[in-house]
Design a protein around this motif. Structure first.
Motif, PDB file in Angstrom:
ATOM      1  N   GLN A   9       0.833  -1.206   0.000  1.00 28.19           N
ATOM      2  CA  GLN A   9       0.000   0.000   0.000  1.00 28.19           C
ATOM      3  C   GLN A   9       0.871   1.260   0.000  1.00 28.19           C
ATOM      4  N   ASP A  10       1.922   1.264   0.803  1.00 29.56           N
ATOM      5  CA  ASP A  10       2.836   2.408   0.839  1.00 29.56           C
ATOM      6  C   ASP A  10       3.491   2.629  -0.526  1.00 29.56           C
ATOM      7  N   LEU A  11       3.841   1.556  -1.201  1.00 28.37           N
ATOM      8  CA  LEU A  11       4.439   1.665  -2.536  1.00 28.37           C
ATOM      9  C   LEU A  11       3.433   2.237  -3.529  1.00 28.37           C
ATOM     10  N   LYS A  12       2.192   1.770  -3.487  1.00 25.90           N
ATOM     11  CA  LYS A  12       1.147   2.277  -4.381  1.00 25.90           C
ATOM     12  C   LYS A  12       0.885   3.764  -4.162  1.00 25.90           C
ATOM     13  N   GLU A  13       0.890   4.174  -2.891  1.00 25.41           N
ATOM     14  CA  GLU A  13       0.570   5.555  -2.546  1.00 25.41           C
ATOM     15  C   GLU A  13       1.756   6.500  -2.704  1.00 25.41           C
ATOM     16  N   GLY A  14       2.913   5.967  -3.039  1.00 26.00           N
ATOM     17  CA  GLY A  14       4.087   6.802  -3.229  1.00 26.00           C
ATOM     18  C   GLY A  14       4.793   7.185  -1.938  1.00 26.00           C
ATOM     19  N   LYS A  15       4.428   6.565  -0.832  1.00 25.81           N
ATOM     20  CA  LYS A  15       5.091   6.854   0.436  1.00 25.81           C
ATOM     21  C   LYS A  15       6.522   6.325   0.437  1.00 25.81           C
ATOM     22  N   ILE A  16       6.748   5.281  -0.348  1.00 24.01           N
ATOM     23  CA  ILE A  16       8.094   4.749  -0.558  1.00 24.01           C
ATOM     24  C   ILE A  16       8.305   4.607  -2.064  1.00 24.01           C
ATOM     25  N   ASP A  17       9.552   4.728  -2.515  1.00 26.91           N
ATOM     26  CA  ASP A  17       9.860   4.656  -3.941  1.00 26.91           C
ATOM     27  C   ASP A  17      10.041   3.234  -4.434  1.00 26.91           C
ATOM     28  N   SER A  18      10.550   2.374  -3.555  1.00 29.58           N
ATOM     29  CA  SER A  18      10.800   0.989  -3.942  1.00 29.58           C
ATOM     30  C   SER A  18      10.709   0.099  -2.711  1.00 29.58           C
ATOM     31  N   LEU A  19      10.626  -1.179  -2.975  1.00 32.08           N
ATOM     32  CA  LEU A  19      10.488  -2.169  -1.919  1.00 32.08           C
ATOM     33  C   LEU A  19      11.415  -3.332  -2.230  1.00 32.08           C
ATOM     34  N   SER A  20      12.296  -3.635  -1.290  1.00 29.94           N
ATOM     35  CA  SER A  20      13.254  -4.721  -1.476  1.00 29.94           C
ATOM     36  C   SER A  20      12.738  -5.972  -0.764  1.00 29.94           C
ATOM     37  N   ILE A  21      12.663  -7.068  -1.509  1.00 27.75           N
ATOM     38  CA  ILE A  21      12.194  -8.339  -0.964  1.00 27.75           C
ATOM     39  C   ILE A  21      13.334  -9.348  -1.046  1.00 27.75           C
ATOM     40  N   SER A  22      13.622  -9.976   0.074  1.00 26.71           N
ATOM     41  CA  SER A  22      14.710 -10.955   0.113  1.00 26.71           C
ATOM     42  C   SER A  22      14.275 -12.267  -0.525  1.00 26.71           C
ATOM     43  N   LYS A  23      15.259 -13.054  -0.867  1.00 21.93           N
ATOM     44  CA  LYS A  23      15.011 -14.379  -1.449  1.00 21.93           C
ATOM     45  C   LYS A  23      14.125 -15.217  -0.528  1.00 21.93           C
ATOM     46  N   GLU A  24      14.355 -15.120   0.763  1.00 21.50           N
ATOM     47  CA  GLU A  24      13.606 -15.911   1.742  1.00 21.50           C
ATOM     48  C   GLU A  24      12.142 -15.489   1.837  1.00 21.50           C
ATOM     49  N   ASP A  25      11.852 -14.219   1.604  1.00 18.45           N
ATOM     50  CA  ASP A  25      10.483 -13.699   1.718  1.00 18.45           C
ATOM     51  C   ASP A  25       9.724 -13.672   0.402  1.00 18.45           C
ATOM     52  N   PHE A  26      10.396 -13.980  -0.698  1.00 16.94           N
ATOM     53  CA  PHE A  26       9.805 -13.792  -2.015  1.00 16.94           C
ATOM     54  C   PHE A  26       8.482 -14.532  -2.215  1.00 16.94           C
ATOM     55  N   LEU A  27       8.434 -15.809  -1.916  1.00 18.27           N
ATOM     56  CA  LEU A  27       7.206 -16.582  -2.184  1.00 18.27           C
ATOM     57  C   LEU A  27       6.029 -16.080  -1.356  1.00 18.27           C
ATOM     58  N   GLU A  28       6.267 -15.760  -0.093  1.00 21.39           N
ATOM     59  CA  GLU A  28       5.195 -15.230   0.755  1.00 21.39           C
ATOM     60  C   GLU A  28       4.712 -13.876   0.223  1.00 21.39           C
ATOM     61  N   PHE A  29       5.654 -13.008  -0.151  1.00 23.24           N
ATOM     62  CA  PHE A  29       5.311 -11.698  -0.698  1.00 23.24           C
ATOM     63  C   PHE A  29       4.530 -11.830  -2.000  1.00 23.24           C
ATOM     64  N   ARG A  30       4.979 -12.709  -2.876  1.00 24.85           N
ATOM     65  CA  ARG A  30       4.338 -12.875  -4.180  1.00 24.85           C
ATOM     66  C   ARG A  30       2.891 -13.328  -4.053  1.00 24.85           C
ATOM     67  N   GLU A  31       2.613 -14.194  -3.095  1.00 19.53           N
ATOM     68  CA  GLU A  31       1.229 -14.649  -2.870  1.00 19.53           C
ATOM     69  C   GLU A  31       0.307 -13.467  -2.576  1.00 19.53           C
ATOM     70  N   ILE A  32       0.812 -12.500  -1.823  1.00 18.28           N
ATOM     71  CA  ILE A  32       0.017 -11.310  -1.495  1.00 18.28           C
ATOM     72  C   ILE A  32      -0.038 -10.375  -2.695  1.00 18.28           C
TER      73      ILE A  32
END
Length: 62
Positions: A9-32
């Motif tokens: 949501q922060d990325l969509k709203e422009g509150k942050i410019d980018s979001l870094s996702i680690s290899k370990e968190d990738f699958l969980e993040f992608r599901e969302i």
């Protein structure tokens, strides 16, 4: 990072410019991420070691 919904949501709203996702968190993040109605607006760039940097594009890629 456990609160991926807020980060997306922060990325969509422009509150942050980018979001870094680690290899370990990738699958969980992608599901969302793929549940987002504007999924195609997110651009992920993979980096060596498995991390991915996501940005939000105003115009969806086809």
């Amino acid at each position: 990072m456990g609160n991926f919904e807020k980060a997306i949501q922060d990325l969509k709203e422009g509150k942050i410019d980018s979001l870094s996702i680690s290899k370990e968190d990738f699958l969980e993040f992608r599901e969302i991420l793929i549940q987002q109605i504007d999924f195609k607006h997110f651009r992920g760039i993979a980096h060596q070691g498995g991390s991915v940097i996501y940005t939000y594009e105003k115009v969806a890629r086809s």
